[in-house]
Scaffold this active site. Sequence first.
Site, short mmCIF file in Angstrom:
data_model
loop_
_atom_site.label_atom_id
_atom_site.label_comp_id
_atom_site.label_asym_id
_atom_site.label_seq_id
_atom_site.Cartn_x
_atom_site.Cartn_y
_atom_site.Cartn_z
N GLY A 8 -12.66 -11.57 4.37
CA GLY A 8 -12.23 -11.27 2.99
C GLY A 8 -13.09 -12.02 1.97
O GLY A 8 -12.61 -12.42 0.90
N LEU A 10 -15.30 -11.25 -0.15
CA LEU A 10 -15.67 -10.70 -1.46
C LEU A 10 -14.51 -10.79 -2.47
O LEU A 10 -14.63 -10.33 -3.59
CB LEU A 10 -16.13 -9.24 -1.31
CG LEU A 10 -17.33 -9.07 -0.37
CD1 LEU A 10 -17.73 -7.60 -0.27
CD2 LEU A 10 -18.52 -9.89 -0.82
N GLY A 11 -13.41 -11.40 -2.06
CA GLY A 11 -12.24 -11.50 -2.94
C GLY A 11 -12.33 -12.68 -3.89
O GLY A 11 -13.38 -13.33 -4.04
N GLN A 12 -11.19 -12.98 -4.54
CA GLN A 12 -11.17 -14.00 -5.60
C GLN A 12 -11.60 -15.38 -5.06
O GLN A 12 -12.42 -16.06 -5.68
CB GLN A 12 -9.76 -14.10 -6.23
CG GLN A 12 -9.73 -14.95 -7.49
CD GLN A 12 -8.33 -15.26 -7.98
OE1 GLN A 12 -7.33 -14.96 -7.34
NE2 GLN A 12 -8.24 -15.89 -9.14
N ASP A 54 -13.46 -5.57 9.54
CA ASP A 54 -12.09 -5.18 9.20
C ASP A 54 -11.20 -6.03 10.11
O ASP A 54 -11.28 -5.90 11.34
CB ASP A 54 -11.89 -3.67 9.48
CG ASP A 54 -10.48 -3.23 9.14
OD1 ASP A 54 -9.55 -4.06 9.20
OD2 ASP A 54 -10.29 -2.03 8.85
N TYR A 143 4.93 -9.52 1.29
CA TYR A 143 3.86 -10.54 1.29
C TYR A 143 4.42 -11.89 1.75
O TYR A 143 3.84 -12.56 2.61
CB TYR A 143 3.30 -10.62 -0.12
CG TYR A 143 2.25 -11.68 -0.38
CD1 TYR A 143 1.00 -11.62 0.23
CD2 TYR A 143 2.51 -12.73 -1.27
CE1 TYR A 143 0.03 -12.58 -0.05
CE2 TYR A 143 1.54 -13.68 -1.55
CZ TYR A 143 0.31 -13.61 -0.94
OH TYR A 143 -0.66 -14.55 -1.22
N LYS A 147 3.65 -14.26 4.97
CA LYS A 147 3.13 -15.62 4.79
C LYS A 147 3.95 -16.63 5.60
O LYS A 147 3.39 -17.51 6.25
CB LYS A 147 3.10 -15.99 3.30
CG LYS A 147 1.97 -15.32 2.55
CD LYS A 147 0.61 -15.75 3.07
CE LYS A 147 -0.54 -14.99 2.48
NZ LYS A 147 -1.83 -15.29 3.13
#
Length: 318
Positions: A8, A10-12, A54, A143, A147
């Site tokens: 992941g 390329l995320g924040q 992925d 979510y 978690k």
Amino acid sequence: MKKILITGALGQIGSELTMRLRKEYGENNVISSSRSAKDGSDEIVKSGPFEIIDVTNINHIANAVKKHNVDTIIHLAAILSAVGEAKTNLAWDVNMGGLYNVLEVGRETGAAIFTPSSIAAFGPSTPAKNTPQDTIQRPKTMYGVTKVAGEILCDYYYERFGVDTRGVRFPGLISYKTLPGGGTTDYAVDIYYKAIEDGKFTCPLGEDTYMDMMYMPDALDAIINLAQADPSKLKHRNAFNVTAMSFSPEDIFASIKKFMPDFTMSYDVNPTLQKIANSWPDSLDDSAAREEWGWNPKYDLDAMSKDMLEKLKVKLGK
Ligand code: NAD
Ligand code: SER
């Protein structure tokens, strides 16, 4: 940490963590990955090794770990709270399936695993103020369910299989480089963009909604410092409360106004987001992180507002 794989990326968080780690550990020692090279900026894809991963496909992860001789996986691929409530199946598949696959690859190869949890792992029955490190966790979002299950799964892989799993419960993260991926705390990023672009902001959460928050440079320090920490000092491996500040929309508005006196804000509450925000803590107790690995954030609300506004003005050409 010698060879690091980031999922992941390329995320924040990943877009900033990748560049920071490439500076510290060498470009070729940090492998960034995402399910598509088109999900983010060219900088991450071209400044060092990049793999299409992925996380719901275990072979993608295992092949990259073996190809690059990876010893640490920083697992950031996930579906965040607001998108997760709209797409519950996807949130379960990516957040639980992806984590399970990463942990299995850790078990098979001996790679250490760092995975962020979230304030979303708490729920309305959790004490909301100064939320303890060890407390009731009955989240009310998909979510949050993934978690808290992820925290327990990481503990299990450490205790049962000896996988070196570590993680923090991040609060809302604020940054200027990459937009957040669809969470409940995104308003606290959006407000800075709107202050600069329009001089006004319509807030989707009510004025008394308090949540923990953190500026991205502190979040990157949290990941790196915990990943490098002496394991003999860690009692809570996978779910350290960490926070830098707790504020409401009124507080962040007042902070931005110190630097932009003409800025205005109105409210148009989004009931779905408000319900999620109400179920999360107002403020966390992060003393375990401070004691066990020296957590010590640098940015408070005004220091963050000053830096965000300066950096965003340059980015937006204003
Ligand atoms: P993000 O949404 O910005 O980035 C996640 C990335 O994962 C995206 O680029 C997305 O394209 C990718 N992704 C989605 N499905 C994938 C799949 N099947 N395979 C590979 N990649 C996939 O999220 P972020 O803010 O960078 O968050 C990273 C981690 O930190 C997540 O576990 C998140 O829950 C946690 N966290 C973030 C915050 C925050 O405020 N940003 C707060 C608490 C916890
Ligand atoms: N920022 C995240 C969200 O709002 C918290 O995990 O989903």
